[in-house]
Design a protein around this motif. Structure first.
Motif, PDB file in Angstrom:
ATOM      1  N   HIS A  45     -13.455  20.182 -28.933  1.00  0.00           N
ATOM      2  CA  HIS A  45     -14.914  20.080 -28.196  1.00  0.00           C
ATOM      3  C   HIS A  45     -15.896  20.108 -29.041  1.00  0.00           C
ATOM      4  CE1 HIS A  45     -12.785  19.617 -24.369  1.00  0.00           C
ATOM      5  NE2 HIS A  45     -11.981  20.422 -24.629  1.00  0.00           N
ATOM      6  N   GLN A  46     -16.112  21.131 -29.771  1.00  0.00           N
ATOM      7  CA  GLN A  46     -17.424  21.435 -30.542  1.00  0.00           C
ATOM      8  C   GLN A  46     -17.674  20.251 -31.771  1.00  0.00           C
ATOM      9  OE1 GLN A  46     -19.037  23.991 -30.053  1.00  0.00           O
ATOM     10  NE2 GLN A  46     -20.661  23.560 -31.489  1.00  0.00           N
ATOM     11  N   ARG A  47     -16.345  19.665 -32.261  1.00  0.00           N
ATOM     12  CA  ARG A  47     -16.785  18.360 -33.035  1.00  0.00           C
ATOM     13  C   ARG A  47     -17.301  17.281 -32.535  1.00  0.00           C
ATOM     14  NH1 ARG A  47     -11.139  20.282 -34.869  1.00  0.00           N
ATOM     15  NH2 ARG A  47     -11.468  21.315 -36.898  1.00  0.00           N
ATOM     16  N   VAL A  48     -16.686  17.106 -31.228  1.00  0.00           N
ATOM     17  CA  VAL A  48     -17.410  15.950 -30.363  1.00  0.00           C
ATOM     18  C   VAL A  48     -18.636  16.169 -29.819  1.00  0.00           C
ATOM     19  CG1 VAL A  48     -16.818  14.679 -28.065  1.00  0.00           C
ATOM     20  CG2 VAL A  48     -14.778  15.373 -29.602  1.00  0.00           C
ATOM     21  N   PHE A  49     -18.816  17.456 -29.548  1.00  0.00           N
ATOM     22  CA  PHE A  49     -20.328  17.817 -29.137  1.00  0.00           C
ATOM     23  C   PHE A  49     -21.163  17.447 -30.341  1.00  0.00           C
ATOM     24  CE2 PHE A  49     -23.784  20.679 -29.109  1.00  0.00           C
ATOM     25  CZ  PHE A  49     -24.428  20.282 -27.764  1.00  0.00           C
ATOM     26  N   ILE A  58     -19.687   8.683 -31.005  1.00  0.00           N
ATOM     27  CA  ILE A  58     -18.826   8.988 -29.639  1.00  0.00           C
ATOM     28  C   ILE A  58     -19.659   9.614 -28.907  1.00  0.00           C
ATOM     29  CG2 ILE A  58     -16.680   8.747 -31.049  1.00  0.00           C
ATOM     30  CD1 ILE A  58     -16.577  12.153 -31.039  1.00  0.00           C
ATOM     31  N   SER A  59     -19.501   9.511 -27.798  1.00  0.00           N
ATOM     32  CA  SER A  59     -20.009  10.334 -26.680  1.00  0.00           C
ATOM     33  C   SER A  59     -19.493  11.619 -26.174  1.00  0.00           C
ATOM     34  CB  SER A  59     -20.351   9.353 -25.357  1.00  0.00           C
ATOM     35  OG  SER A  59     -21.042   8.292 -25.705  1.00  0.00           O
ATOM     36  N   TYR A  60     -20.334  12.677 -26.104  1.00  0.00           N
ATOM     37  CA  TYR A  60     -19.777  13.849 -25.561  1.00  0.00           C
ATOM     38  C   TYR A  60     -19.502  13.729 -23.680  1.00  0.00           C
ATOM     39  CZ  TYR A  60     -19.167  18.734 -24.290  1.00  0.00           C
ATOM     40  OH  TYR A  60     -18.549  20.018 -24.007  1.00  0.00           O
ATOM     41  N   GLU A  61     -18.560  14.036 -23.647  1.00  0.00           N
ATOM     42  CA  GLU A  61     -18.183  13.775 -21.997  1.00  0.00           C
ATOM     43  C   GLU A  61     -17.569  15.022 -21.566  1.00  0.00           C
ATOM     44  OE1 GLU A  61     -15.944  10.394 -21.353  1.00  0.00           O
ATOM     45  OE2 GLU A  61     -17.273   9.066 -22.400  1.00  0.00           O
ATOM     46  N   GLY A  62     -17.450  16.250 -22.377  1.00  0.00           N
ATOM     47  CA  GLY A  62     -17.193  17.569 -21.599  1.00  0.00           C
ATOM     48  C   GLY A  62     -18.120  18.117 -20.297  1.00  0.00           C
TER      49      GLY A  62
END
Length: 140
Positions: A45-49, A58-62
């Motif tokens: 999640h941290q990598r995506v954010f 990419i978009s963060y969708e968390g």
């Protein structure tokens, strides 16, 4: 060019997140926040954010930051320690001071959503009468 691209893209973000969590999990002031947490999932999640925050592809969708951190009781001191560890990680991995500043600027707006508990007050008992060793002799 985005900050994401300038610091080395996905490979750099992966290295940053991995080392960042090594620092955080070694910090006795922070490790308690991660008890019972699936750290591998959190790193993902941290990598995506971070990728999204730095202008990556990419978009963060968390979950929203406030919802994700509300139950953790994070203090301003803990938040500051995390920021310090992130800056140290980035510098250790060769990210320029300028880019560290840009990254901090991108993340600081989340502070109000992450910090949910005030820092405990400093102890005040005996403060007025406390003298560091050797100070009494200097004041005499």
């Amino acid at each position: 060019m985005t900050v994401f691209a300038e610091i080395g893209g996905a490979q750099a973000v992966e290295a940053v997140v991995d080392q960042f969590y090594q620092y955080i999990l070694a910090d006795p002031e922070l490790v308690g926040y991660f008890e019972g947490v699936n750290v591998d999932r959190l790193k993902h999640h941290q990598r995506v954010f971070v990728t999204a925050a730095l202008g990556g592809p990419i978009s963060y969708e968390g979950r929203e930051m406030k919802a994700a951190h509300a139950h953790l009781g994070i203090t301003n001191t803990a938040f500051s320690l995390v920021v310090t560890h992130l800056a140290s990680t980035l510098l250790d991995l060769g990210v320029s001071h300028n880019h560290v500043g840009l990254i901090a600027q991108a993340l600081i707006p989340y502070k109000d959503d992450v910090v949910t508990v005030p820092d405990p007050p400093l102890p005040t008992s005996n403060v007025a009468s406390y003298r560091a060793p050797g100070v009494s002799a200097m004041l005499a």
